[in-house]
Motif scaffolding. Sequence first.
Motif, PDB file in Angstrom:
ATOM      1  N   GLY A 161       9.676   6.000   5.922  1.00 37.89           N
ATOM      2  CA  GLY A 161       9.581   5.809   4.483  1.00 37.89           C
ATOM      3  C   GLY A 161       8.851   4.527   4.147  1.00 37.89           C
ATOM      4  N   PRO A 162       8.616   4.263   2.853  1.00 39.26           N
ATOM      5  CA  PRO A 162       7.918   3.037   2.449  1.00 39.26           C
ATOM      6  C   PRO A 162       8.682   1.808   2.924  1.00 39.26           C
ATOM      7  CG  PRO A 162       8.188   4.547   0.597  1.00 39.26           C
ATOM      8  CD  PRO A 162       9.015   5.088   1.714  1.00 39.26           C
ATOM      9  N   PRO A 163       7.985   0.686   3.138  1.00 40.23           N
ATOM     10  CA  PRO A 163       8.684  -0.545   3.527  1.00 40.23           C
ATOM     11  C   PRO A 163       9.755  -0.894   2.510  1.00 40.23           C
ATOM     12  CG  PRO A 163       6.303  -0.817   3.726  1.00 40.23           C
ATOM     13  CD  PRO A 163       6.528   0.498   3.036  1.00 40.23           C
ATOM     14  N   GLU A 164      10.834  -1.493   3.002  1.00 41.14           N
ATOM     15  CA  GLU A 164      11.957  -1.794   2.115  1.00 41.14           C
ATOM     16  C   GLU A 164      11.643  -2.865   1.089  1.00 41.14           C
ATOM     17  OE1 GLU A 164      12.718  -3.832   6.141  1.00 41.14           O
ATOM     18  OE2 GLU A 164      11.762  -2.048   5.348  1.00 41.14           O
ATOM     19  N   GLY A 165      10.536  -3.572   1.280  1.00 40.86           N
ATOM     20  CA  GLY A 165      10.180  -4.635   0.341  1.00 40.86           C
ATOM     21  C   GLY A 165      10.765  -5.960   0.768  1.00 40.86           C
ATOM     22  N   ASP A 175       0.821  -1.210   0.000  1.00 44.18           N
ATOM     23  CA  ASP A 175       0.000   0.000   0.000  1.00 44.18           C
ATOM     24  C   ASP A 175       0.855   1.261   0.000  1.00 44.18           C
ATOM     25  OD1 ASP A 175      -2.266   1.804   2.008  1.00 44.18           O
ATOM     26  OD2 ASP A 175      -2.698   1.071   0.005  1.00 44.18           O
ATOM     27  N   ARG A 176       1.980   1.225   0.706  1.00 48.26           N
ATOM     28  CA  ARG A 176       2.848   2.401   0.780  1.00 48.26           C
ATOM     29  C   ARG A 176       3.995   2.351  -0.226  1.00 48.26           C
ATOM     30  NH1 ARG A 176       4.320   3.310   6.953  1.00 48.26           N
ATOM     31  NH2 ARG A 176       5.334   5.137   6.076  1.00 48.26           N
ATOM     32  N   CYS A 177       4.080   1.272  -0.991  1.00 51.85           N
ATOM     33  CA  CYS A 177       5.125   1.194  -2.024  1.00 51.85           C
ATOM     34  C   CYS A 177       4.570   0.426  -3.225  1.00 51.85           C
ATOM     35  CB  CYS A 177       6.386   0.532  -1.481  1.00 51.85           C
ATOM     36  SG  CYS A 177       6.096  -1.073  -0.695  1.00 51.85           S
TER      37      CYS A 177
END
Length: 740
Positions: A266-270, A99-101
């Motif tokens: 920040g967005p999750p690193e994935g 959702d955030r990335c």
Amino acid sequence: MAVWIQAQQLQGDALHQMQSLYGQHFPIEVRHYLSQWIEGQLWDAIDLENPQEEFKAKRLLDSLIQELQNKAEHQVGEDGFLLKIKLGHYASQLKSTYDRCPLELVRCIKHILYTEQRLVREATNSSSPVGGMMDSMSQKYQQINQAFEELRLLTQDTENDLRKLQHNQEYFIIQYQESLRIQAQLTSLSALPPADRQLREPALLNKRATVEAWLTREANTLQKYRLDLAEKHQKTLQVLRKQQTIILDDELIQWKRRQQLAGNGGPPEGGLDILQSWCEKLAETIWQNRQQIRRAEHLRQQLPIPGPIEELLNELGSTITDIISALVTSTFIIEKQPPQVLKTQTKFAATVRLLVGGKLNVHMNPPQVKATIISEQQAKALLKNESTRNDSSGEILNNNCVMEFHQTTGTLSAHFRNMSLKRIKRSDRRGAESVTEEKFTILFESQFSVGGNELVFQVKTLSLPVVVIVHGSQDNNATATVLWDNAFAEPGRVPFLVPDKVLWPQLCDAINMKYKAEVQSNRGLSEENLVFLAQKAFSSSSNNPEDYRNMTMTWSQFNRESLPGRNFTFWQWFDGVMELTKNSNLWLSPSGFSMATCGALPNHLGTRMVWNLMPYTTKDFSIRSLADRISDLNHLLFLYPDRPKDEVFSKYYTPPLCKQPSVCTGSNPDSASGNPTYMDHGASPAPVSHPHTYGIFPPMSDSMLDADGDFDLDDTMDVARHVEELLRRPVESQWGGQQS
């Protein structure tokens, strides 16, 4: 859907490669049930390197989740019930992950589709790309996958050459043995009568000459084969080094950077699944080439032929060992960082992972990982390979953990679930540095062997900088240190150096990222907000954003020196604003909780004026919410520019506890008998112009309005303070004498 239909027909290693594309980051069930929809989307229309494309990716993510939910709703029957639950779970999981990335979802699906079409193309020996996906993939992923394909072909080629070399060498040895047998026969002729010797000797001599001539030619051929093979291995190792550099020094470092920025909101690193699949391919290719080089060395030792091959093989062996060592040590990473603001005597967790552990069978003898807290100076010494022996800067409880292999995901990791920092040993501070500016790090280290103890590795990795506190009051300043470090640290730095000053726009990016995460809003700080912050930070009155573009802010200005005329720093003030905002339970777009109203100026026809109310504090909102306070102020009619206030805020109003102007009655027996209860006397959120009368208070006129009928803010605050005081008193003393 054509790609997925063909992908399901894959066999053997190709099928295994296809299955490895999926995991928690993108379940294979989603690919199966939404195959037609997935292949019908314009994934190539999104530029992954352009952050402005994020809204397109978000739209695709929302559509994907909606498709999953629709698919789940149409499941019926016993089997359908289970599938309905599973698909619903996947919808929630994908939303939580991306959702955030959302661009990471696009990147993931592009990679999956590209790899599937490549595997299908290889299986069907077709040169045309399936579904036209080749041109749609990101250039970076194409290059990585093309390099792996090149490495596969190079490794297969050297494997074929090695087998050919081995076959030729074995035949050479047979012929060499034949030459020895002929020589033995010639030697034995000396015992025969001269007539018999003369009869048999010419044929044997001729045969010996033929064999020796063949051996001479074949020895030169074998030497050439060996040199050619070594040169091919050199080329393979060059491609390997380049590919490993891209994956470890680019992709993995970028993931670590995203992880660091995630610490700032920040967005999750994935996920690490794609990175792990690449690292496992590297490990597999490296190990295959290492075994080939060892076999080539064994053949050389079996049949020594003078020449440069011995030196070449030694060099290749050393190079391949360096490559695999770099891979293993670099892929020992921290998947879940410990908290960067670490309070003593408080439980915390962390997870470390070895990306190539499963491929190298490290789990066959599970290694143990140890966690130690060390200072900034100790970290510097460690990276310089200076001996720190068993030095540490504190004591961590439950700091040993055995790595576990998870068969379903293929991951080898150690989960530290119950660590606690028992004590900390601080170093001497420099100048004006406070304890909340002192940085530590958690060192994770382990040792294990691969290839039947052929190679033994000692691996170490450092966490992101940690600030240790002993009391919650230090959290604010510790967070400032962490935010500055996460935002402005440069790759490959000496621990834990950061610039002492940064450009104002850079700082704006950092605090905007933190702000959005703290207040949980996708709307960040507007340009007007940032100008206001700049005015606060630099004691400026300019409203022009361009005036601040080239201005710099030092660390001291950020959180060491107080703002002019104040006893708090810029960060402390900004952090207080965030705290107030996120705890308000209501956030639309104001830059703070100071309300302003615009209206006609009395006795000045046609003249309008703006009045500002004194800013509300967190304490004020703990008594009565923002929405209720707006409702109370009857002279506030519209939210700028023209939205009726009730249209915007009514859903946040506190529901009234009763609708009668007298004491409430209900099913409660005390109420039925006419005796008011404690809850019956709760303050009503009705507008101040319609006061309710309760049994515990005498009837009142609207004292909040002055003689002219205008709103009296001072009286309102007096009533609020009175209510607050009543709420603090014990129930018995508060109500006991009022009931009758």
